[in-house]
Design a protein around this motif. Structure first.
Motif, PDB file in Angstrom:
ATOM      1  N   ASN A  30      59.534 -28.877  99.575  1.00  0.00           N
ATOM      2  CA  ASN A  30      59.370 -27.580 100.218  1.00  0.00           C
ATOM      3  C   ASN A  30      58.096 -26.874  99.768  1.00  0.00           C
ATOM      4  OD1 ASN A  30      61.654 -27.476 101.901  1.00  0.00           O
ATOM      5  ND2 ASN A  30      62.949 -26.889 100.195  1.00  0.00           N
ATOM      6  N   ALA A  31      57.811 -26.923  98.469  1.00  0.00           N
ATOM      7  CA  ALA A  31      56.713 -26.124  97.916  1.00  0.00           C
ATOM      8  C   ALA A  31      55.446 -26.948  97.725  1.00  0.00           C
ATOM      9  CB  ALA A  31      57.140 -25.519  96.584  1.00  0.00           C
ATOM     10  N   MET A  32      54.317 -26.304  98.010  1.00  0.00           N
ATOM     11  CA  MET A  32      53.020 -26.941  97.780  1.00  0.00           C
ATOM     12  C   MET A  32      52.061 -25.932  97.170  1.00  0.00           C
ATOM     13  SD  MET A  32      52.603 -29.441 101.097  1.00  0.00           S
ATOM     14  CE  MET A  32      51.337 -30.468 100.321  1.00  0.00           C
ATOM     15  N   TYR A  33      51.047 -26.459  96.469  1.00  0.00           N
ATOM     16  CA  TYR A  33      50.159 -25.608  95.670  1.00  0.00           C
ATOM     17  C   TYR A  33      48.732 -26.166  95.713  1.00  0.00           C
ATOM     18  CZ  TYR A  33      54.822 -25.020  93.688  1.00  0.00           C
ATOM     19  OH  TYR A  33      56.175 -24.835  93.530  1.00  0.00           O
ATOM     20  N   TRP A  34      47.792 -25.265  95.543  1.00  0.00           N
ATOM     21  CA  TRP A  34      46.411 -25.645  95.294  1.00  0.00           C
ATOM     22  C   TRP A  34      45.965 -25.040  93.968  1.00  0.00           C
ATOM     23  CZ3 TRP A  34      43.305 -29.210  97.139  1.00  0.00           C
ATOM     24  CH2 TRP A  34      43.518 -29.710  98.429  1.00  0.00           C
ATOM     25  N   TYR A  48      49.695 -20.825  97.120  1.00  0.00           N
ATOM     26  CA  TYR A  48      50.897 -21.647  97.116  1.00  0.00           C
ATOM     27  C   TYR A  48      51.666 -21.400  98.413  1.00  0.00           C
ATOM     28  CZ  TYR A  48      53.423 -17.340  96.021  1.00  0.00           C
ATOM     29  OH  TYR A  48      53.929 -16.072  96.065  1.00  0.00           O
ATOM     30  N   SER A  49      52.633 -22.288  98.653  1.00  0.00           N
ATOM     31  CA  SER A  49      53.518 -22.131  99.808  1.00  0.00           C
ATOM     32  C   SER A  49      54.904 -22.587  99.382  1.00  0.00           C
ATOM     33  CB  SER A  49      53.022 -22.981 100.978  1.00  0.00           C
ATOM     34  OG  SER A  49      53.997 -23.034 102.004  1.00  0.00           O
ATOM     35  N   ASN A  50      55.861 -21.706  99.440  1.00  0.00           N
ATOM     36  CA  ASN A  50      57.226 -22.045  99.025  1.00  0.00           C
ATOM     37  C   ASN A  50      57.965 -22.855 100.084  1.00  0.00           C
ATOM     38  OD1 ASN A  50      57.034 -20.829  96.526  1.00  0.00           O
ATOM     39  ND2 ASN A  50      57.803 -18.856  97.242  1.00  0.00           N
ATOM     40  N   THR A  51      57.556 -22.695 101.341  1.00  0.00           N
ATOM     41  CA  THR A  51      58.178 -23.444 102.420  1.00  0.00           C
ATOM     42  C   THR A  51      57.261 -23.383 103.625  1.00  0.00           C
ATOM     43  OG1 THR A  51      60.241 -23.747 103.659  1.00  0.00           O
ATOM     44  CG2 THR A  51      59.472 -21.500 103.356  1.00  0.00           C
ATOM     45  N   ALA A  52      57.456 -24.288 104.570  1.00  0.00           N
ATOM     46  CA  ALA A  52      56.623 -24.301 105.769  1.00  0.00           C
ATOM     47  C   ALA A  52      56.677 -22.944 106.461  1.00  0.00           C
ATOM     48  CB  ALA A  52      57.085 -25.402 106.719  1.00  0.00           C
ATOM     49  N   GLY A  53      55.480 -22.467 106.845  1.00  0.00           N
ATOM     50  CA  GLY A  53      55.381 -21.186 107.533  1.00  0.00           C
ATOM     51  C   GLY A  53      55.101 -20.002 106.635  1.00  0.00           C
ATOM     52  N   THR A  54      55.130 -20.206 105.314  1.00  0.00           N
ATOM     53  CA  THR A  54      54.861 -19.110 104.365  1.00  0.00           C
ATOM     54  C   THR A  54      53.793 -19.533 103.375  1.00  0.00           C
ATOM     55  OG1 THR A  54      56.487 -19.760 102.690  1.00  0.00           O
ATOM     56  CG2 THR A  54      57.274 -18.405 104.518  1.00  0.00           C
ATOM     57  N   THR A  55      52.962 -18.583 102.979  1.00  0.00           N
ATOM     58  CA  THR A  55      51.965 -18.832 101.940  1.00  0.00           C
ATOM     59  C   THR A  55      51.866 -17.614 101.048  1.00  0.00           C
ATOM     60  OG1 THR A  55      50.117 -17.990 103.265  1.00  0.00           O
ATOM     61  CG2 THR A  55      50.608 -20.352 103.439  1.00  0.00           C
ATOM     62  N   GLY A  56      51.296 -17.801  99.862  1.00  0.00           N
ATOM     63  CA  GLY A  56      51.120 -16.700  98.937  1.00  0.00           C
ATOM     64  C   GLY A  56      49.870 -16.896  98.099  1.00  0.00           C
ATOM     65  N   LYS A  57      49.399 -15.804  97.519  1.00  0.00           N
ATOM     66  CA  LYS A  57      48.188 -15.851  96.703  1.00  0.00           C
ATOM     67  C   LYS A  57      48.521 -16.143  95.251  1.00  0.00           C
ATOM     68  CE  LYS A  57      45.593 -12.593  99.566  1.00  0.00           C
ATOM     69  NZ  LYS A  57      44.857 -11.304  99.615  1.00  0.00           N
ATOM     70  N   GLY A  58      47.679 -16.946  94.629  1.00  0.00           N
ATOM     71  CA  GLY A  58      47.819 -17.244  93.218  1.00  0.00           C
ATOM     72  C   GLY A  58      46.903 -16.393  92.378  1.00  0.00           C
ATOM     73  N   GLU A  59      46.432 -16.968  91.301  1.00  0.00           N
ATOM     74  CA  GLU A  59      45.607 -16.252  90.333  1.00  0.00           C
ATOM     75  C   GLU A  59      44.186 -16.024  90.822  1.00  0.00           C
ATOM     76  OE1 GLU A  59      45.362 -18.404  86.682  1.00  0.00           O
ATOM     77  OE2 GLU A  59      44.078 -16.936  85.687  1.00  0.00           O
TER      78      GLU A  59
ATOM     79  N   GLY B  98      55.172 -14.798  93.267  1.00  0.00           N
ATOM     80  CA  GLY B  98      56.208 -15.034  94.262  1.00  0.00           C
ATOM     81  C   GLY B  98      57.493 -15.592  93.699  1.00  0.00           C
ATOM     82  N   GLY B  99      57.503 -15.911  92.404  1.00  0.00           N
ATOM     83  CA  GLY B  99      58.769 -16.292  91.791  1.00  0.00           C
ATOM     84  C   GLY B  99      59.187 -17.719  92.022  1.00  0.00           C
ATOM     85  N   SER B 100      58.379 -18.518  92.657  1.00  0.00           N
ATOM     86  CA  SER B 100      58.753 -19.913  92.840  1.00  0.00           C
ATOM     87  C   SER B 100      58.785 -20.630  91.496  1.00  0.00           C
ATOM     88  CB  SER B 100      57.754 -20.602  93.763  1.00  0.00           C
ATOM     89  OG  SER B 100      57.972 -22.002  93.783  1.00  0.00           O
ATOM     90  N   GLN B 101      59.751 -21.465  91.344  1.00  0.00           N
ATOM     91  CA  GLN B 101      59.892 -22.196  90.084  1.00  0.00           C
ATOM     92  C   GLN B 101      58.630 -22.944  89.709  1.00  0.00           C
ATOM     93  OE1 GLN B 101      62.933 -22.167  88.487  1.00  0.00           O
ATOM     94  NE2 GLN B 101      62.180 -23.300  86.739  1.00  0.00           N
ATOM     95  N   GLY B 102      57.876 -23.361  90.692  1.00  0.00           N
ATOM     96  CA  GLY B 102      56.725 -24.192  90.384  1.00  0.00           C
ATOM     97  C   GLY B 102      55.427 -23.438  90.220  1.00  0.00           C
ATOM     98  N   ASN B 103      55.440 -22.126  90.220  1.00  0.00           N
ATOM     99  CA  ASN B 103      54.198 -21.386  90.026  1.00  0.00           C
ATOM    100  C   ASN B 103      53.915 -21.314  88.532  1.00  0.00           C
ATOM    101  OD1 ASN B 103      54.093 -21.111  92.711  1.00  0.00           O
ATOM    102  ND2 ASN B 103      54.561 -18.937  92.759  1.00  0.00           N
ATOM    103  N   LEU B 104      53.261 -22.328  88.059  1.00  0.00           N
ATOM    104  CA  LEU B 104      53.050 -22.488  86.634  1.00  0.00           C
ATOM    105  C   LEU B 104      51.691 -21.959  86.216  1.00  0.00           C
ATOM    106  CD1 LEU B 104      54.362 -26.148  86.303  1.00  0.00           C
ATOM    107  CD2 LEU B 104      55.603 -24.047  85.798  1.00  0.00           C
ATOM    108  N   ILE B 105      51.635 -21.399  85.021  1.00  0.00           N
ATOM    109  CA  ILE B 105      50.389 -20.999  84.398  1.00  0.00           C
ATOM    110  C   ILE B 105      50.098 -22.039  83.321  1.00  0.00           C
ATOM    111  CG2 ILE B 105      49.191 -19.233  83.087  1.00  0.00           C
ATOM    112  CD1 ILE B 105      49.821 -18.456  85.962  1.00  0.00           C
ATOM    113  N   PHE B 106      48.945 -22.678  83.444  1.00  0.00           N
ATOM    114  CA  PHE B 106      48.600 -23.766  82.532  1.00  0.00           C
ATOM    115  C   PHE B 106      47.756 -23.271  81.370  1.00  0.00           C
ATOM    116  CE2 PHE B 106      49.824 -27.762  84.579  1.00  0.00           C
ATOM    117  CZ  PHE B 106      50.227 -27.311  85.820  1.00  0.00           C
ATOM    118  N   GLY B 107      47.975 -23.864  80.217  1.00  0.00           N
ATOM    119  CA  GLY B 107      47.066 -23.686  79.106  1.00  0.00           C
ATOM    120  C   GLY B 107      45.791 -24.473  79.358  1.00  0.00           C
TER     121      GLY B 107
END
Lengths: 113, 116
Positions: A30-34, A48-59, B98-107
């Motif tokens: 379900n989830a994908m990340y760059w 990141y994207s938690n599921t198809a059709g949704t995306t979110g901003k990272g750091e 977003g709280g997803s389990q896989g949103n990891l912060i790496f060292g």
């Protein structure tokens, strides 16, 4: 099973050009990340994207955009590349809600001149 | 441990010895931690994870220890082999994105070099 496939493997790009890095997974996650990886800074989450059709901003989302039209594909676009976007880009996926285990691709090395 | 500047901390060990790689994490609210291994030219690979309700977890030749009091994580590799040579990253779960389990912060990583 291929897992995560990224393309291109390596690219040299002139500043100001548009570039899309492709990412495809065959695990039905379900989830994908760059992430981008820079020496001394480790891996930093771009989008990141938690599921198809949704995306979110990272750091570090500025200068990048993503889309998630279906489960398998998660392309990353640089609308107008700048030299500070020179980096190695990793796509990853995870089966959200099970573990935080991310499966990474082999990376795309991008050089912006 | 955490890196300052452009150079990765490096741990050099003799083949057959045990290795201990340390990591200090930043967020006391983090409840999930993972160790990844990255070989040269490849993407990171999952090694082992641990939740904050545990202080120790063992895998095959690897053990992760978690000390929440001082926000410290360590990875122990028993009988280190040349194939263990890689950069090792700790990662903590972050709810910031977003709280997803896989949103990891790496060292920033530690390079392990195994001498034959």
């Amino acid at each position: 099973i291929a897992g995560i496939t990224q393309a291109p493997t390596s690219q040299i790009l002139a500043a100001g050009r548009r570039m899309t890095l492709r990412c495809t997974q065959d695990m039905r996650h379900n989830a994908m990340y760059w992430y981008r990886q820079d020496l001394g800074l480790g891996l930093r989450l771009i989008h990141y994207s938690n599921t198809a059709g949704t995306t979110g901003k990272g750091e570090v989302p500025d200068g990048y955009s993503v889309s998630r039209a279906n489960t398998d594909d998660f392309p990353l676009t640089l609308a107008s590349a700048v030299p500070s976007q020179t980096s190695v880009y990793f796509c990853a996926s995870s089966a959200t809600g099970l573990t935080g285990e991310l499966f990474f691709g082999e990376g795309s090395r991008l050089t912006v001149l | 441990g955490e890196n300052v500047g452009l150079h990765l901390p490096t741990l050099s060990v003799q083949e057959g010895d045990n290795s201990i790689i340390n990591c200090a994490y930043s967020n006391s609210a983090s409840d999930y931690f993972i160790w990844y291994k990255q070989e040269s030219g490849k993407g990171p690979q999952f090694i082992i994870d641990i939740r904050s309700n545990m202080d120790k977890r063992q895998g095959q030749r690897v053990t992760v220890l978690l000390n929440k009091t001082v926000k410290h994580l360590s990875l122990q590799i028993a009988a280190t082999q040349p194939g263990d040579s890689a950069v090792y990253f700790c990662a903590e779960n972050s709810r910031d994105y977003g709280g997803s389990q896989g949103n990891l912060i790496f060292g920033k990583g530690t390079k392990l070099s195994v001498k034959p």
